[in-house]
Design a protein around this motif. Structure first.
Motif, short mmCIF file in Angstrom:
data_model
loop_
_atom_site.label_atom_id
_atom_site.label_comp_id
_atom_site.label_asym_id
_atom_site.label_seq_id
_atom_site.Cartn_x
_atom_site.Cartn_y
_atom_site.Cartn_z
N PHE A 43 116.94 143.09 15.69
CA PHE A 43 117.59 142.01 16.43
C PHE A 43 118.12 140.94 15.47
O PHE A 43 119.25 140.45 15.61
N PHE A 44 117.33 140.57 14.48
CA PHE A 44 117.75 139.55 13.52
C PHE A 44 118.95 140.01 12.71
O PHE A 44 119.84 139.22 12.40
N SER A 45 118.96 141.28 12.35
CA SER A 45 120.10 141.79 11.59
C SER A 45 121.37 141.75 12.44
O SER A 45 122.47 141.57 11.92
N LYS A 46 121.23 141.90 13.76
CA LYS A 46 122.39 141.80 14.65
C LYS A 46 122.87 140.35 14.75
O LYS A 46 124.08 140.09 14.79
N ILE A 47 121.92 139.41 14.81
CA ILE A 47 122.29 138.00 14.93
C ILE A 47 123.11 137.55 13.71
O ILE A 47 124.11 136.84 13.84
N PHE A 48 122.65 137.98 12.54
CA PHE A 48 123.32 137.55 11.31
C PHE A 48 124.62 138.31 11.06
O PHE A 48 125.36 137.98 10.13
N HIS A 49 124.87 139.34 11.87
CA HIS A 49 126.10 140.14 11.73
C HIS A 49 126.25 140.68 10.31
O HIS A 49 127.33 140.69 9.73
N GLU A 50 125.11 141.07 9.74
CA GLU A 50 125.13 141.60 8.38
C GLU A 50 124.73 143.07 8.41
O GLU A 50 123.79 143.46 9.07
N ASN A 51 125.46 143.87 7.67
CA ASN A 51 125.13 145.29 7.56
C ASN A 51 124.42 145.62 6.26
O ASN A 51 124.04 146.76 6.02
N SER A 52 124.25 144.61 5.39
CA SER A 52 123.70 144.89 4.08
C SER A 52 122.21 145.18 4.16
O SER A 52 121.50 144.68 5.04
N SER A 53 121.73 145.97 3.22
CA SER A 53 120.31 146.32 3.16
C SER A 53 119.47 145.11 2.77
O SER A 53 118.30 145.02 3.15
N LEU A 108 118.29 143.28 5.85
CA LEU A 108 117.21 144.02 6.52
C LEU A 108 115.89 143.83 5.78
O LEU A 108 114.84 143.65 6.40
N LEU A 109 115.93 143.89 4.46
CA LEU A 109 114.71 143.71 3.67
C LEU A 109 114.12 142.33 3.88
O LEU A 109 112.91 142.17 4.08
N LEU A 110 114.97 141.31 3.85
CA LEU A 110 114.49 139.94 4.04
C LEU A 110 113.97 139.74 5.47
O LEU A 110 112.95 139.07 5.68
N SER A 111 114.65 140.32 6.45
CA SER A 111 114.20 140.20 7.84
C SER A 111 112.86 140.90 8.02
O SER A 111 111.95 140.37 8.69
N GLY A 112 112.70 142.08 7.43
CA GLY A 112 111.44 142.80 7.52
C GLY A 112 110.30 142.03 6.89
O GLY A 112 109.18 141.98 7.43
N LEU A 156 124.60 155.07 10.55
CA LEU A 156 123.52 155.66 9.75
C LEU A 156 122.35 154.71 9.65
O LEU A 156 121.19 155.12 9.79
N ARG A 157 122.65 153.44 9.42
CA ARG A 157 121.57 152.46 9.30
C ARG A 157 120.75 152.38 10.57
O ARG A 157 119.51 152.43 10.54
N ASN A 158 121.40 152.29 11.72
CA ASN A 158 120.69 152.22 13.00
C ASN A 158 119.88 153.49 13.24
O ASN A 158 118.75 153.44 13.74
#
Length: 334
Positions: free
Chosen positions: A133-143, A146-150, A232-234
């Motif tokens: 969800f956070f990765s969607k909010i930030f509209h970022e596809n970068s890894s 995702l790492l920082l959100s995790g 692929l990411r999803n």
């Protein structure tokens, strides 16, 4: 190496896994010969120990190790980070939060699954959903996002779980054992519940192999070759999170298996993901089964948490990986 040599090299870990399973069936507080079980010459007690305790525990440890090994290989490929592991999505912290929360709520034991395991599974999936969800909010596809959100989500759930435990010290020991990983007391019920989602997630993980090979050259280059990185990411996040959640609920929080197994396989078989993911599952299962066998026999009739054994094995391997990475970087600068 010729084709026969490659096939032989692929089969050897499977044979070792079977042999390790036979040894695990035999040894424990009491040695029981598998031939006595096959020939039905063992006592009724020995038969029940084999069929009701040891075999389901072996299957659970194999399944858990395969899930961790496969998830680690896929996450390392997606994030192109050799230190990525199944807990990178905060799944482990979410599962711990769910397990701790189950002790506060007035829920009765379910006929299929214990409240602790059920809440842990829900917490693991909740954590992965929050990262997504956070990765969607930030509209970022970068890894990196995702790492920082995790990391952030995992830290939050760990903090909340710690607060709950500190205010309920009577439950501290039982949850400490759970967070260090153990298959003690688990049997056919847990195996049946998680077998189907585990098999589904393993098949999904293997299905990402071809696309992860394209991703090796980088996100931008892969997209120019026709790879839809977002899809692929999803796909990887959903399948990997499901696999990690099943693994955590099968054996608790077990470190290093998902990190070390892909590195061993990559060293032996190379970086091709079609082989890497499958063999990481086999090596993960082999490492987990060996560690659990040691955990329940080294101080028998008592037993150690299996997470302690995997940590003792994994820490030296982790240091070797860091040394190798630092050497490669130094060589690149030179």
């Amino acid at each position: 190496m010729n084709k026969k040599g490659r096939v032989f090299l692929l089969i050897v870990p499977c044979v070792l896994l079977v042999l390790c399973g036979i040894v695990a069936v035999c040894i424990g507080t009491k040695f029981i010969s598998p031939f006595s079980v096959l020939l039905q010459t063992c006592s009724k007690t020995d038969f029940l120990v084999i069929t009701k305790i040891r075999i389901p525990r072996i299957l659970l440890s194999v399944m858990c190790g395969a899930l961790l090994g496969g998830t680690g290989a896929v996450f390392q490929g997606l994030f192109r980070n050799p230190l990525a592991d199944p807990g990178i999505m905060g799944v482990c912290s979410g599962a711990t939060f769910g397990a701790v929360l189950s002790g506060l709520l007035p829920v009765a034991a379910f006929s299929i699954l214990s409240p602790t395991t059920l809440f842990a599974f829900a917490g693991a999936l909740l954590s992965a959903a929050c990262v997504f969800f956070f990765s969607k909010i930030f509209h970022e596809n970068s890894s990196v996002t995702l790492l920082l959100s995790g990391t952030a989500v995992g830290t939050f759930f760990s903090a909340v779980a710690s607060i709950i435990l500190l205010t309920h010290e009577s439950d501290l020991h039982s949850f400490y054992v759970w967070t260090t990983g153990s298959f003690n007391g688990k049997g056919w019920r847990e195996f049946y519940v998680f077998a189907i989602p585990s098999i589904i997630s393993l098949v999904l993980l293997e299905g990402s192999a071809r696309h992860l090979d394209v991703l090796v050259c980088g996100e931008e280059s892969a997209q120019t070759l026709g790879l839809n990185y977002k899809v692929l990411r999803n796909y990887v996040l959903v399948s990997g999170s499901l696999a990690a959640a099943c693994a955590v609920c099968s054996g608790g929080i077990i470190s290093f298996v998902g990190l070390i197994a892909p590195h061993i396989v990559r060293k032996i078989y190379g970086p091709l993901h079609k082989v890497l993911i499958f063999e990481s599952m086999i090596f993960g299962a082999l490492l987990m089964l060996a560690a659990d066998t040691v955990a329940r026999t080294v101080v028998a009739p008592s037993e150690l948490p299996v997470g302690i054994i995997t940590s003792l094995i994994g820490v030296p391997c982790f240091i070797l990986i860091l040394v190798k990475m630092s050497g490669a970087h130094a060589g690149g600068r030179a």
